[in-house]
Design a protein around this motif. Structure first.
Motif, PDB file in Angstrom:
ATOM      1  N   LYS A 239     162.427 101.195  54.232  1.00 50.01           N
ATOM      2  CA  LYS A 239     163.510 101.910  53.558  1.00 50.01           C
ATOM      3  C   LYS A 239     163.026 102.596  52.286  1.00 50.01           C
ATOM      4  N   GLY A 240     162.102 101.963  51.587  1.00 47.90           N
ATOM      5  CA  GLY A 240     161.559 102.557  50.372  1.00 47.90           C
ATOM      6  C   GLY A 240     160.732 103.795  50.657  1.00 47.90           C
ATOM      7  N   LEU A 241     160.042 103.792  51.814  1.00 54.26           N
ATOM      8  CA  LEU A 241     159.232 104.945  52.199  1.00 54.26           C
ATOM      9  C   LEU A 241     160.085 106.078  52.746  1.00 54.26           C
ATOM     10  N   ALA A 242     161.167 105.734  53.440  1.00 47.45           N
ATOM     11  CA  ALA A 242     162.005 106.745  54.097  1.00 47.45           C
ATOM     12  C   ALA A 242     162.527 107.759  53.083  1.00 47.45           C
ATOM     13  N   ASN A 243     162.306 109.027  53.374  1.00 45.72           N
ATOM     14  CA  ASN A 243     162.772 110.126  52.501  1.00 45.72           C
ATOM     15  C   ASN A 243     162.262 110.004  51.070  1.00 45.72           C
ATOM     16  N   ASN A 244     161.134 109.289  50.895  1.00 45.63           N
ATOM     17  CA  ASN A 244     160.579 109.063  49.550  1.00 45.63           C
ATOM     18  C   ASN A 244     161.596 108.405  48.616  1.00 45.63           C
ATOM     19  N   ASN A 245     162.400 107.486  49.154  1.00 45.15           N
ATOM     20  CA  ASN A 245     163.474 106.871  48.351  1.00 45.15           C
ATOM     21  C   ASN A 245     162.966 106.261  47.052  1.00 45.15           C
ATOM     22  N   CYS A 246     161.829 105.552  47.132  1.00 45.70           N
ATOM     23  CA  CYS A 246     161.352 104.832  45.950  1.00 45.70           C
ATOM     24  C   CYS A 246     160.877 105.783  44.849  1.00 45.70           C
ATOM     25  N   ASP A 328     150.945 105.447  51.756  1.00 48.75           N
ATOM     26  CA  ASP A 328     151.964 105.257  52.798  1.00 48.75           C
ATOM     27  C   ASP A 328     153.123 106.228  52.669  1.00 48.75           C
ATOM     28  N   LEU A 329     153.193 106.920  51.537  1.00 50.40           N
ATOM     29  CA  LEU A 329     154.272 107.881  51.311  1.00 50.40           C
ATOM     30  C   LEU A 329     153.876 109.278  51.786  1.00 50.40           C
ATOM     31  N   LYS A 330     154.874 110.071  52.113  1.00 47.22           N
ATOM     32  CA  LYS A 330     154.667 111.478  52.414  1.00 47.22           C
ATOM     33  C   LYS A 330     155.300 112.272  51.283  1.00 47.22           C
ATOM     34  N   ILE A 331     154.470 112.624  50.309  1.00 48.59           N
ATOM     35  CA  ILE A 331     154.979 113.268  49.102  1.00 48.59           C
ATOM     36  C   ILE A 331     155.595 114.629  49.431  1.00 48.59           C
ATOM     37  N   HIS A 334     158.128 119.266  46.419  1.00 46.28           N
ATOM     38  CA  HIS A 334     158.573 119.424  45.034  1.00 46.28           C
ATOM     39  C   HIS A 334     157.923 118.413  44.093  1.00 46.28           C
ATOM     40  N   LEU A 335     156.991 117.597  44.643  1.00 43.30           N
ATOM     41  CA  LEU A 335     156.313 116.591  43.838  1.00 43.30           C
ATOM     42  C   LEU A 335     154.802 116.779  43.920  1.00 43.30           C
ATOM     43  N   SER A 336     154.106 116.361  42.881  1.00 43.65           N
ATOM     44  CA  SER A 336     152.643 116.379  42.884  1.00 43.65           C
ATOM     45  C   SER A 336     152.128 115.078  42.292  1.00 43.65           C
ATOM     46  N   SER A 337     150.993 114.602  42.791  1.00 38.99           N
ATOM     47  CA  SER A 337     150.413 113.355  42.291  1.00 38.99           C
ATOM     48  C   SER A 337     149.091 113.641  41.594  1.00 38.99           C
ATOM     49  N   THR A 338     148.783 112.850  40.589  1.00 41.97           N
ATOM     50  CA  THR A 338     147.543 112.986  39.829  1.00 41.97           C
ATOM     51  C   THR A 338     146.878 111.623  39.711  1.00 41.97           C
ATOM     52  N   PHE A 339     145.616 111.556  40.112  1.00 40.21           N
ATOM     53  CA  PHE A 339     144.865 110.303  40.012  1.00 40.21           C
ATOM     54  C   PHE A 339     144.463 110.074  38.561  1.00 40.21           C
ATOM     55  N   LEU A 340     144.763 108.890  38.030  1.00 39.75           N
ATOM     56  CA  LEU A 340     144.470 108.587  36.626  1.00 39.75           C
ATOM     57  C   LEU A 340     143.297 107.645  36.453  1.00 39.75           C
ATOM     58  N   GLY A 341     142.798 107.126  37.567  1.00 34.41           N
ATOM     59  CA  GLY A 341     141.631 106.256  37.466  1.00 34.41           C
ATOM     60  C   GLY A 341     141.891 104.858  37.984  1.00 34.41           C
ATOM     61  N   VAL A 352     142.687  98.336  40.211  1.00 38.21           N
ATOM     62  CA  VAL A 352     143.727  98.967  41.015  1.00 38.21           C
ATOM     63  C   VAL A 352     143.741 100.458  40.693  1.00 38.21           C
ATOM     64  N   ASN A 353     143.684 101.280  41.729  1.00 43.79           N
ATOM     65  CA  ASN A 353     143.768 102.727  41.524  1.00 43.79           C
ATOM     66  C   ASN A 353     145.228 103.117  41.292  1.00 43.79           C
ATOM     67  N   ILE A 354     145.463 103.895  40.230  1.00 34.59           N
ATOM     68  CA  ILE A 354     146.839 104.292  39.912  1.00 34.59           C
ATOM     69  C   ILE A 354     146.955 105.811  39.824  1.00 34.59           C
ATOM     70  N   HIS A 355     148.151 106.306  40.168  1.00 44.57           N
ATOM     71  CA  HIS A 355     148.450 107.737  40.136  1.00 44.57           C
ATOM     72  C   HIS A 355     149.765 107.926  39.392  1.00 44.57           C
ATOM     73  N   THR A 356     149.934 109.101  38.857  1.00 45.25           N
ATOM     74  CA  THR A 356     151.242 109.480  38.324  1.00 45.25           C
ATOM     75  C   THR A 356     151.811 110.571  39.222  1.00 45.25           C
ATOM     76  N   ILE A 357     153.128 110.644  39.280  1.00 43.98           N
ATOM     77  CA  ILE A 357     153.810 111.651  40.105  1.00 43.98           C
ATOM     78  C   ILE A 357     154.737 112.455  39.219  1.00 43.98           C
ATOM     79  N   ASN A 358     154.696 113.767  39.391  1.00 42.06           N
ATOM     80  CA  ASN A 358     155.542 114.663  38.606  1.00 42.06           C
ATOM     81  C   ASN A 358     156.240 115.658  39.526  1.00 42.06           C
ATOM     82  N   MET A 359     157.347 116.199  39.048  1.00 44.39           N
ATOM     83  CA  MET A 359     158.031 117.246  39.774  1.00 44.39           C
ATOM     84  C   MET A 359     157.341 118.576  39.524  1.00 44.39           C
ATOM     85  N   VAL A 360     157.192 119.346  40.592  1.00 45.19           N
ATOM     86  CA  VAL A 360     156.512 120.638  40.485  1.00 45.19           C
ATOM     87  C   VAL A 360     157.464 121.671  39.869  1.00 45.19           C
TER      88      VAL A 360
END
Length: 360
Positions: A239-246, A328-331, A334-341, A352-360
């Protein structure tokens, strides 16, 4: 489909099904075998199998109409009125609407069936005032409403489907589940609390969580707990993955606060900002407590989610997500992800590899 419409339709079918069933049950209790009772004289058209069937059809029709009307009233109040009225006034207005609408439903159905089956049913003005059968039915509706409200409150407390599982004892022993967790925390909370004072700060947090609660159902999220100025949200993994709900929930919450920015500025002098950490995986869920029962989640997923959120200030971002969950998500476009390290979170042996997500 519009999320508000989806929420309304879900509430609608649940309400119609519930009230159709309970009113059908009432008709059976009230009329089945009535002609066989010792000391009763029943007019032929109201007795026997035919009378029972007519009553069953009539009361089921009443249940369907009541379900439709009650669901519409509840949806309207939850969306437009609940946060603007004190609970006592909310209940008084709702009760008045329920009662008047119920009289209208009974009148319409009685007139309809009087014409079809040639029944001598009084539907004149004020018919309900002296009608003992009507008041007996109203008493039944009130009692059933308490049951419906209890189920609704319990479902909201424990999450969709969890209450039934608790009744069946599923969580008496720990169970393994895959879930996504979001730790949502107010940014600069200490400074805001010092500036506002404890009373106004409490109102501030209350307003923020009111806005959050308007968003949560639209994205199939469950609120696991509130801890001070922090909210912990959860989804079953799919449910969290569906439609990028999370992900979309966070940005919907941001937009909700921005749409009320003038309200926050006028009342508190500041528009709240929240930071969030997201992670998902397998963990254990079990029922804990005796005096106060709760569902508790145990496992590395929760700890990692909380520690990812704690990295937001360090990286000067509002949303962080683990790479494992991001894969596991299909971004959406209207969204973009950036790897922070890669970061070594407190208490963990591996980075742990972490990313930030922003609206385009």
């Amino acid at each position: 489909m519009n999320r508000d419409l989806k929420t309304y339709l879900q509430l609608l079918w649940q309400s119609i099904l519930f009230w159709a069933v309970v009113m059908a049950v009432f008709s059976i209790f009230r009329y089945y075998g009535l002609d066989e009772e010792v000391g009763f004289t029943v007019i032929e058209k109201y007795s026997g199998t035919q009378g029972t069937i007519r009553a069953l059809i009539g009361f089921t029709s009443i249940g369907i109409l009541i379900g439709f009307i009650y669901a519409t009233i509840d949806f309207f109040f939850e969306k437009f009125v609940s946060t603007r009225l004190l609970l006592v006034y909310n209940l008084m207005i709702r009760t008045f609407l329920y009662f008047t609408m119920t009289i209208g439903v009974f009148t319409i159905v009685m007139e309809f069936f009087s014409g079809i089956y040639d029944l001598d049913l009084d539907t004149g003005r004020g018919w309900w005032k002296e009608n003992k059968s009507f008041w007996a039915t109203i008493l039944y509706i009130v009692m059933v409403s308490f049951v419906f409200s209890f189920i609704k409150i319990a479902t909201e407390k424990f999450g969709k489907g969890v209450f039934l599982k608790m009744l069946l004892g599923k969580y008496k022993n720990p169970q393994e589940e895959r879930r996504i967790f979001m730790f949502l925390d107010l940014k600069d909370s200490t400074t805001i609390a010092e500036n506002l004072g404890h009373f106004k700060y409490s109102q501030f947090i209350q307003d923020c969580f009111y806005d959050l609660n308007e968003v949560v159902p639209k994205y199939d999220a469950e609120i696991y707990q509130y801890v001070g100025d922090e909210a912990v949200l959860s989804w079953p993994y799919k449910k969290g993955l569906a439609n990028n709900n999370c992900i979309d929930l966070f940005f919907a919450f941001q937009q909700k606060k921005q749409s009320k920015s003038q309200y926050y500025l006028d009342k508190y002098g500041i528009v709240p900002e929240f930071k969030a950490g997201l992670h998902g995986g397998t963990l254990m869920v079990t029922e804990v407590g005796v005096i106060k029962k709760e569902i508790a989640y145990h496992g590395d997923v929760i700890n990692t989610s909380a520690r990812i959120q704690a990295e937001c200030n360090k990286h000067h971002v509002l949303l962080l997500i683990s790479e494992k969950l991001l894969k596991d998500l299909k971004i959406s476009k209207h969204l973009s992800s950036t790897f922070l390290g890669s970061v070594l979170l407190k208490g963990k042996q591996e980075k742990v590899n972490i990313h930030t997500i922003n609206m385009v």
